[in-house]
Design a protein around this motif. Structure first.
Motif, mmCIF file in Angstrom:
data_model
loop_
_atom_site.group_PDB
_atom_site.id
_atom_site.type_symbol
_atom_site.label_atom_id
_atom_site.label_comp_id
_atom_site.label_asym_id
_atom_site.label_seq_id
_atom_site.Cartn_x
_atom_site.Cartn_y
_atom_site.Cartn_z
ATOM 1 N N ASN A 3 0.818 -1.203 0.000
ATOM 2 C CA ASN A 3 0.000 0.000 0.000
ATOM 3 C C ASN A 3 0.858 1.262 0.000
ATOM 4 O O ASN A 3 0.497 2.270 -0.607
ATOM 5 N N LEU A 4 1.982 1.207 0.667
ATOM 6 C CA LEU A 4 2.897 2.339 0.694
ATOM 7 C C LEU A 4 3.416 2.642 -0.705
ATOM 8 O O LEU A 4 3.416 3.793 -1.145
ATOM 9 N N PHE A 5 3.837 1.606 -1.423
ATOM 10 C CA PHE A 5 4.337 1.807 -2.776
ATOM 11 C C PHE A 5 3.248 2.311 -3.709
ATOM 12 O O PHE A 5 3.488 3.142 -4.569
ATOM 13 N N LYS A 6 2.027 1.798 -3.528
ATOM 14 C CA LYS A 6 0.903 2.269 -4.343
ATOM 15 C C LYS A 6 0.624 3.740 -4.076
ATOM 16 O O LYS A 6 0.355 4.507 -5.003
ATOM 17 N N ASN A 10 0.983 6.698 -6.771
ATOM 18 C CA ASN A 10 -0.141 7.591 -7.075
ATOM 19 C C ASN A 10 0.244 9.059 -6.912
ATOM 20 O O ASN A 10 -0.167 9.906 -7.701
ATOM 21 N N ILE A 11 1.043 9.359 -5.908
ATOM 22 C CA ILE A 11 1.506 10.732 -5.708
ATOM 23 C C ILE A 11 2.344 11.184 -6.893
ATOM 24 O O ILE A 11 2.183 12.291 -7.405
ATOM 25 N N ILE A 12 3.240 10.339 -7.351
ATOM 26 C CA ILE A 12 4.102 10.675 -8.484
ATOM 27 C C ILE A 12 3.273 10.860 -9.754
ATOM 28 O O ILE A 12 3.466 11.812 -10.503
ATOM 29 N N ILE A 13 2.324 9.977 -9.990
ATOM 30 C CA ILE A 13 1.470 10.082 -11.183
ATOM 31 C C ILE A 13 0.646 11.365 -11.133
ATOM 32 O O ILE A 13 0.530 12.072 -12.141
ATOM 33 N N ASN A 14 0.083 11.687 -9.977
ATOM 34 C CA ASN A 14 -0.707 12.915 -9.838
ATOM 35 C C ASN A 14 0.147 14.155 -10.072
ATOM 36 O O ASN A 14 -0.307 15.115 -10.692
ATOM 37 N N GLU A 15 1.372 14.133 -9.576
ATOM 38 C CA GLU A 15 2.272 15.275 -9.770
ATOM 39 C C GLU A 15 2.598 15.462 -11.253
ATOM 40 O O GLU A 15 2.629 16.580 -11.745
ATOM 41 N N LYS A 16 2.832 14.362 -11.951
ATOM 42 C CA LYS A 16 3.105 14.451 -13.390
ATOM 43 C C LYS A 16 1.910 15.022 -14.130
ATOM 44 O O LYS A 16 2.057 15.856 -15.027
#
Length: 54
Positions: A3-6, A10-16
């Motif tokens: 869950n931590l990696f997910k 998700n944070i990285i994808i949202n930032e992009k």
């Protein structure tokens, strides 16, 4: 742990996605320039916004 990696992913994808949206807005703003002088003024305005963040 999974869950931590997910969450991080998700944070990285949202930032992009946010960065792409911002870039599209800036391109749209620059494309509305009437002439070269207006384009330069708009570009300087965007540059100032970028510098102020730091």
């Amino acid at each position: 742990m999974s869950n931590l990696f997910k969450s991080i992913r998700n944070i990285i994808i949202n930032e992009k996605n946010d960065q792409k949206t911002k870039s599209n807005k800036e391109e749209s703003y620059l494309s509305q320039a009437i002439d070269m002088i207006d384009l330069e003024r708009r570009q300087k305005e965007l540059d100032r916004r970028f510098i102020r963040k730091f």
